[in-house]
Motif scaffolding. Structure first.
Motif, PDB file in Angstrom:
ATOM      1  N   GLY A 155       1.204  -1.508  -0.287  1.00  0.00           N
ATOM      2  CA  GLY A 155       0.002  -0.064   0.197  1.00  0.00           C
ATOM      3  C   GLY A 155       1.052   0.922  -0.134  1.00  0.00           C
ATOM      4  N   ALA A 156       0.398   2.274  -0.082  1.00  0.00           N
ATOM      5  CA  ALA A 156       0.726   3.330   0.199  1.00  0.00           C
ATOM      6  C   ALA A 156      -0.255   4.067   0.703  1.00  0.00           C
ATOM      7  N   THR A 157       0.777   5.747   0.804  1.00  0.00           N
ATOM      8  CA  THR A 157      -0.458   7.220   1.369  1.00  0.00           C
ATOM      9  C   THR A 157       0.638   8.431   1.140  1.00  0.00           C
ATOM     10  N   GLY A 158      -0.720   9.236   0.391  1.00  0.00           N
ATOM     11  CA  GLY A 158       0.176  10.777   0.185  1.00  0.00           C
ATOM     12  C   GLY A 158      -0.174  11.346   0.114  1.00  0.00           C
ATOM     13  N   ALA A 159       0.274  12.543  -0.403  1.00  0.00           N
ATOM     14  CA  ALA A 159      -0.745  14.089   0.243  1.00  0.00           C
ATOM     15  C   ALA A 159       0.336  15.139  -0.922  1.00  0.00           C
ATOM     16  N   VAL A 160      -1.189  15.599  -1.558  1.00  0.00           N
ATOM     17  CA  VAL A 160       0.005  16.788  -2.630  1.00  0.00           C
ATOM     18  C   VAL A 160      -1.324  18.220  -1.862  1.00  0.00           C
ATOM     19  N   VAL A 161      -0.382  19.200  -1.450  1.00  0.00           N
ATOM     20  CA  VAL A 161      -0.421  19.939  -1.062  1.00  0.00           C
ATOM     21  C   VAL A 161      -1.327  21.354  -2.387  1.00  0.00           C
ATOM     22  N   LEU A 162      -2.389  21.928  -2.002  1.00  0.00           N
ATOM     23  CA  LEU A 162      -2.302  22.248  -3.036  1.00  0.00           C
ATOM     24  C   LEU A 162      -2.160  24.315  -2.777  1.00  0.00           C
ATOM     25  N   ALA A 163      -2.186  24.747  -4.074  1.00  0.00           N
ATOM     26  CA  ALA A 163      -2.945  26.169  -3.848  1.00  0.00           C
ATOM     27  C   ALA A 163      -4.041  26.128  -2.774  1.00  0.00           C
ATOM     28  N   GLU A 164      -4.841  25.612  -3.270  1.00  0.00           N
ATOM     29  CA  GLU A 164      -6.389  25.422  -2.555  1.00  0.00           C
ATOM     30  C   GLU A 164      -6.349  25.316  -1.701  1.00  0.00           C
ATOM     31  N   SER A 165      -5.986  23.401  -1.133  1.00  0.00           N
ATOM     32  CA  SER A 165      -5.743  23.432   0.688  1.00  0.00           C
ATOM     33  C   SER A 165      -4.900  22.200   0.082  1.00  0.00           C
ATOM     34  N   HIS A 166      -6.006  20.668   0.143  1.00  0.00           N
ATOM     35  CA  HIS A 166      -4.886  19.401  -0.030  1.00  0.00           C
ATOM     36  C   HIS A 166      -5.494  18.468  -0.323  1.00  0.00           C
ATOM     37  N   LEU A 167      -4.812  17.677  -0.926  1.00  0.00           N
ATOM     38  CA  LEU A 167      -5.429  16.231  -1.402  1.00  0.00           C
ATOM     39  C   LEU A 167      -4.677  14.668  -0.095  1.00  0.00           C
ATOM     40  N   ALA A 168      -5.091  14.556   0.202  1.00  0.00           N
ATOM     41  CA  ALA A 168      -4.907  13.087   1.253  1.00  0.00           C
ATOM     42  C   ALA A 168      -5.608  11.776   0.545  1.00  0.00           C
ATOM     43  N   VAL A 169      -4.411  10.740   0.300  1.00  0.00           N
ATOM     44  CA  VAL A 169      -5.103   9.992  -0.273  1.00  0.00           C
ATOM     45  C   VAL A 169      -4.162   7.909   0.425  1.00  0.00           C
ATOM     46  N   HIS A 170      -5.103   7.233   0.880  1.00  0.00           N
ATOM     47  CA  HIS A 170      -4.436   6.261   1.845  1.00  0.00           C
ATOM     48  C   HIS A 170      -4.802   5.032   1.080  1.00  0.00           C
ATOM     49  N   THR A 171      -4.246   3.970   0.972  1.00  0.00           N
ATOM     50  CA  THR A 171      -4.565   2.534  -0.090  1.00  0.00           C
ATOM     51  C   THR A 171      -4.595   1.736   1.275  1.00  0.00           C
ATOM     52  N   TRP A 172      -5.357   0.488   0.832  1.00  0.00           N
ATOM     53  CA  TRP A 172      -4.384  -0.905   1.556  1.00  0.00           C
ATOM     54  C   TRP A 172      -5.408  -2.104   0.602  1.00  0.00           C
ATOM     55  N   PRO A 173      -4.418  -2.314  -0.542  1.00  0.00           N
ATOM     56  CA  PRO A 173      -4.156  -3.464  -1.099  1.00  0.00           C
ATOM     57  C   PRO A 173      -4.866  -4.533  -0.528  1.00  0.00           C
ATOM     58  N   GLU A 174      -4.536  -5.081   0.496  1.00  0.00           N
ATOM     59  CA  GLU A 174      -5.024  -6.417   1.188  1.00  0.00           C
ATOM     60  C   GLU A 174      -6.323  -6.550   1.391  1.00  0.00           C
ATOM     61  N   THR A 175      -7.113  -4.608   1.679  1.00  0.00           N
ATOM     62  CA  THR A 175      -8.665  -5.109   2.015  1.00  0.00           C
ATOM     63  C   THR A 175      -9.384  -4.602  -0.018  1.00  0.00           C
ATOM     64  N   LYS A 176      -8.473  -4.023  -0.544  1.00  0.00           N
ATOM     65  CA  LYS A 176      -9.171  -2.609  -1.684  1.00  0.00           C
ATOM     66  C   LYS A 176     -10.139  -1.818  -1.435  1.00  0.00           C
ATOM     67  N   SER A 177      -8.844  -0.981  -0.228  1.00  0.00           N
ATOM     68  CA  SER A 177      -9.558   0.316   0.035  1.00  0.00           C
ATOM     69  C   SER A 177      -9.220   1.311  -0.117  1.00  0.00           C
ATOM     70  N   VAL A 178      -9.242   2.042  -0.151  1.00  0.00           N
ATOM     71  CA  VAL A 178      -9.147   3.411  -0.392  1.00  0.00           C
ATOM     72  C   VAL A 178      -9.302   4.735   0.703  1.00  0.00           C
TER      73      VAL A 178
END
Length: 136
Positions: free
Chosen positions: A57-80
């Motif tokens: 899995g992976a986790t990530g954050a994109v800081v935006l001029a408008e604020s933010h996006l955060a995404v976290h994945t769990w491939p073992e459960t096919k969840s995000v």
């Protein structure tokens, strides 16, 4: 501070498994999505869990001029989990945020989604601070 906070939980994702397991693939999707929807990335960090032989899995954050996006994945459960907040101070970015979430959800192809929307920056709803730390 006025803005829109979108929180989505994606279950039983039917996308390419690499998208759930690989931080580089996740980063590419997030940056392409933000740019395509008129949001402005100004910084980012992505982390790969596991190792090259067994990504977890992976986790990530994109800081935006408008604020933010955060995404976290769990491939073992096919969840995000997705968390996208945009401020609407100088312009209304709500449509761009909703479009970006739709693109991300489409890319992960979940069978089930739990969506929440929170309008932020409503000072008239804020109460005084309780000095005792108690909440009602």
């Amino acid at each position: 501070m006025h803005g829109l906070h979108l929180i989505d939980e994606l279950y039983d994702c039917r996308c390419d498994p690499q998208l759930l397991a690989d931080a580089a693939a996740l980063r590419g999707l997030c940056l392409a999505t933000c740019s395509a929807d008129g949001l402005t990335p100004v910084g980012l960090v992505f982390h790969q869990f596991g190792n090259a032989l067994e990504p977890a899995g992976a986790t990530g954050a994109v800081v935006l001029a408008e604020s933010h996006l955060a995404v976290h994945t769990w491939p073992e459960t096919k969840s995000v989990s997705l968390d996208l907040y945009v401020c609407n101070f100088s312009q209304d970015n709500s449509s761009a945020a909703r479009d970006a979430c739709r693109r991300l959800i489409s890319a992960f192809a979940p069978a089930r989604v739990l969506r929440r929307e929170l309008v932020r920056g409503l000072p008239e709803l804020a109460g005084p601070i309780d000095p005792t730390g108690e909440s009602d």
